[in-house]
Design an enzyme around this catalytic site. Sequence first.
Site, PDB file in Angstrom:
ATOM      1  N   GLU A 167      -6.131   6.713  -0.913  1.00 48.81           N
ATOM      2  CA  GLU A 167      -6.053   5.658  -0.131  1.00 48.81           C
ATOM      3  C   GLU A 167      -6.514   4.333  -0.862  1.00 48.81           C
ATOM      4  OE1 GLU A 167      -4.594   5.184   2.853  1.00 48.81           O
ATOM      5  OE2 GLU A 167      -3.771   7.074   2.654  1.00 48.81           O
ATOM      6  N   HIS A 208       1.584   4.457  -2.934  1.00 44.67           N
ATOM      7  CA  HIS A 208       1.347   5.759  -2.914  1.00 44.67           C
ATOM      8  C   HIS A 208       2.599   6.342  -3.558  1.00 44.67           C
ATOM      9  CE1 HIS A 208      -2.039   6.597  -0.148  1.00 44.67           C
ATOM     10  NE2 HIS A 208      -1.309   5.753   0.925  1.00 44.67           N
ATOM     11  N   HIS A 249       0.892  -1.188  -0.074  1.00 42.99           N
ATOM     12  CA  HIS A 249      -0.068   0.095  -0.042  1.00 42.99           C
ATOM     13  C   HIS A 249       0.656   1.359   0.030  1.00 42.99           C
ATOM     14  CE1 HIS A 249      -3.513   2.758   1.246  1.00 42.99           C
ATOM     15  NE2 HIS A 249      -2.590   3.174   2.009  1.00 42.99           N
ATOM     16  N   GLU A 250       1.895   1.225   0.827  1.00 44.54           N
ATOM     17  CA  GLU A 250       2.743   2.486   0.908  1.00 44.54           C
ATOM     18  C   GLU A 250       3.642   2.683  -0.637  1.00 44.54           C
ATOM     19  OE1 GLU A 250       2.325   4.575   3.231  1.00 44.54           O
ATOM     20  OE2 GLU A 250       1.154   3.402   4.638  1.00 44.54           O
TER      21      GLU A 250
END
Length: 266
Positions: free
Chosen positions: A187, A129, A125-126
Amino acid sequence: MRWFRFVAVATLALTLTACATSPTGRQQLTLMSDAQLNQMGREAFDQYQQDLPPAGQAEQRYAQCIANALIAVLPERERDQDWQIRVFESEQANAFALPGGYMGINTGLLRVARNQDQVAAVVGHEIGHVLARHANERVSTQTSTQLALSVLSSAAGMQGAGGQQLMGALGLGAQYGIMLPFSRRHETEADVIGVRLMADAGFDPRASLDLWDNMSAEGGARPPAWMSTHPSHGERTQVLQSEMEGALARYEQARQAGRTPNCQRP
């Protein structure tokens, strides 16, 4: 009317000259230099390392093993960034990503993420980003929104208490109508990129659903979804479930190709 035409022309010019496409195919506004943001990310990461106590070596090796497996399946251009991950001693179940590929994860999150696959969901997920240049897009949107509000204030001659009250209302409209939904979009997009990435690396994508169930159980009172910078648990689960069939196919392909991470939990 001249001012409103100016806003329209300026907005169109920004869109034409700073248009980019995210990894999921979404159009983006990116006004900032990636090199400049990467430098800022590096400086912020250095400051984090000065301010927060590091976790032990076993935790660092665990996070690095997971990050390495994810980075290894990135396209060459993205893989060659200066990716770094550090684990910090903190009870907060949190993680972050900065432009340039600098990531941090707290020991509190390692407690909630109970196996390597769940940690991979966080790290993926990071990385999502960073790949989607969300920091650039967010700064760019804030800049263009503030410019539009400033021009609107000048055009309408908003002076005195009445003008300040109206501008305050416009500011709230921008916050809840543009900035926060924009953050929720980020997100959601990072969730999509992350679950695909973890599957490509040989981590079980179903663990992403388990992770967010764990996170939901940890959470306390939450603001309404329209006032939150993150999607609700139900929204997040729905997005991940919609991606799961494709992610499981990618996972099986990764396992058949010999990508079987084995990162030992400390």
